[in-house]
Design a protein around this motif. Structure first.
Motif, mmCIF file in Angstrom:
data_model
loop_
_atom_site.group_PDB
_atom_site.id
_atom_site.type_symbol
_atom_site.label_atom_id
_atom_site.label_comp_id
_atom_site.label_asym_id
_atom_site.label_seq_id
_atom_site.Cartn_x
_atom_site.Cartn_y
_atom_site.Cartn_z
ATOM 1 N N LEU A 8 -4.986 -5.458 5.213
ATOM 2 C CA LEU A 8 -4.192 -4.303 5.642
ATOM 3 C C LEU A 8 -2.698 -4.563 5.466
ATOM 4 C CD1 LEU A 8 -6.066 -3.132 8.876
ATOM 5 C CD2 LEU A 8 -6.322 -2.305 6.521
ATOM 6 N N SER A 9 -2.261 -5.771 5.735
ATOM 7 C CA SER A 9 -0.833 -6.100 5.626
ATOM 8 C C SER A 9 -0.313 -6.032 4.202
ATOM 9 C CB SER A 9 -0.569 -7.496 6.196
ATOM 10 O OG SER A 9 -0.836 -7.503 7.572
ATOM 11 N N SER A 10 -1.186 -6.248 3.226
ATOM 12 C CA SER A 10 -0.738 -6.249 1.829
ATOM 13 C C SER A 10 -0.945 -4.910 1.127
ATOM 14 C CB SER A 10 -1.457 -7.357 1.055
ATOM 15 O OG SER A 10 -2.843 -7.087 0.997
ATOM 16 N N ALA A 11 -1.600 -3.969 1.772
ATOM 17 C CA ALA A 11 -1.913 -2.681 1.136
ATOM 18 C C ALA A 11 -0.719 -1.725 1.157
ATOM 19 C CB ALA A 11 -3.099 -2.036 1.838
ATOM 20 N N THR A 12 -0.660 -0.844 0.166
ATOM 21 C CA THR A 12 0.343 0.218 0.132
ATOM 22 C C THR A 12 -0.068 1.313 1.108
ATOM 23 O OG1 THR A 12 -0.770 1.501 -1.577
ATOM 24 C CG2 THR A 12 0.775 -0.228 -2.328
ATOM 25 N N THR A 13 0.844 2.210 1.419
ATOM 26 C CA THR A 13 0.512 3.326 2.305
ATOM 27 C C THR A 13 -0.621 4.156 1.715
ATOM 28 O OG1 THR A 13 2.772 3.413 3.151
ATOM 29 C CG2 THR A 13 1.412 5.370 3.475
ATOM 30 N N SER A 14 -0.591 4.407 0.424
ATOM 31 C CA SER A 14 -1.649 5.173 -0.232
ATOM 32 C C SER A 14 -3.002 4.462 -0.091
ATOM 33 C CB SER A 14 -1.301 5.389 -1.708
ATOM 34 O OG SER A 14 -2.318 6.087 -2.358
ATOM 35 N N GLU A 15 -3.018 3.158 -0.308
ATOM 36 C CA GLU A 15 -4.258 2.392 -0.150
ATOM 37 C C GLU A 15 -4.736 2.405 1.300
ATOM 38 O OE1 GLU A 15 -3.521 -0.868 -3.730
ATOM 39 O OE2 GLU A 15 -2.730 -1.283 -1.721
ATOM 40 N N LEU A 16 -3.796 2.317 2.245
ATOM 41 C CA LEU A 16 -4.170 2.368 3.657
ATOM 42 C C LEU A 16 -4.771 3.718 4.021
ATOM 43 C CD1 LEU A 16 -1.069 0.507 5.098
ATOM 44 C CD2 LEU A 16 -3.437 -0.341 5.102
ATOM 45 N N MET A 17 -4.231 4.789 3.465
ATOM 46 C CA MET A 17 -4.799 6.122 3.730
ATOM 47 C C MET A 17 -6.206 6.237 3.148
ATOM 48 S SD MET A 17 -2.712 7.522 5.706
ATOM 49 C CE MET A 17 -3.597 9.075 5.799
ATOM 50 N N ASP A 18 -6.421 5.676 1.958
ATOM 51 C CA ASP A 18 -7.767 5.674 1.371
ATOM 52 C C ASP A 18 -8.734 4.896 2.259
ATOM 53 O OD1 ASP A 18 -6.882 7.172 -0.789
ATOM 54 O OD2 ASP A 18 -6.711 5.448 -2.141
#
Length: 189
Positions: A8-18
């Motif tokens: 989670l810490s390395s993900a982009t906002t878009s990836e976190l939303m997915d």
């Protein structure tokens, strides 16, 4: 095995939303105690600056979000910060399971407008879903317009939870969450 918090810490906002849309809401009963809080990657420079001032500020660092169930469907909580070497509680909230503004599926909602605070004034609402055991992905929203409240502000909560310190503030008289707080409950999906 990959560390869930590192993912989670390395993900982009878009990836976190997915990721968020694939997760399930924890029950109100499961969310009891203080959970360590971390701001994740933000979607814009404005959100980065706002997050820095609000919760990532080294002078008053954000420590946790805490919850306690009131009954099977609702609870209450607060945020903790360190201020001058002491832990302080701020920004009380009502918690409940409600449809997400993003996908209409159940989510653990933190509704700040139920109490008087700065977070209530800026119409803050957080949604939380479980990512892994003792790891939760949260998406915060705030703002004075519908468009502003659509900007996702990701954060992470981690357990095992510490003890709940006690309720702060009194509920806002006559408050009932509406479209501004829970748009997913009022939209046709």
């Amino acid at each position: 095995m990959t560390d869930p918090a590192a993912v989670l810490s390395s993900a982009t906002t878009s990836e976190l939303m997915d990721i968020f849309t694939t997760l399930e809401a924890p029950s109100v009963a499961a969310m009891e105690g203080e959970f360590r809080a971390t701001l994740l990657r933000q979607p814009s420079i404005t959100a980065v600056v706002g997050g820095y001032v609000a919760v990532h500020n080294p002078a008053i660092p954000w420590l946790s979000k805490a919850f306690r169930p009131i009954d099977a469907v609702s609870g209450r909580g607060y945020n903790t910060f360190t201020q001058f070497g002491s832990v302080v509680q701020r920004y009380p909230m009502l918690t409940q399971i409600a449809p997400s503004r993003y996908d209409g599926k159940p989510t653990f909602c933190l509704i700040y407008r139920a109490y008087h605070s700065l977070c209530a004034t800026i119409h803050m609402v957080d949604e939380v879903r479980q990512y892994a055991p003792d790891v939760y992905l949260g998406i915060g929203t705030c703002g004075f317009t519908t468009k502003a409240r659509e900007l996702p502000r990701p954060f992470m909560l981690e357990g095992p939870p510490g003890s709940y310190r006690g309720d702060i503030s009194k509920p806002r008289a006559g408050f009932s969450p509406g479209r501004r707080e829970l748009p997913g409950a009022f939209s046709a999906r």
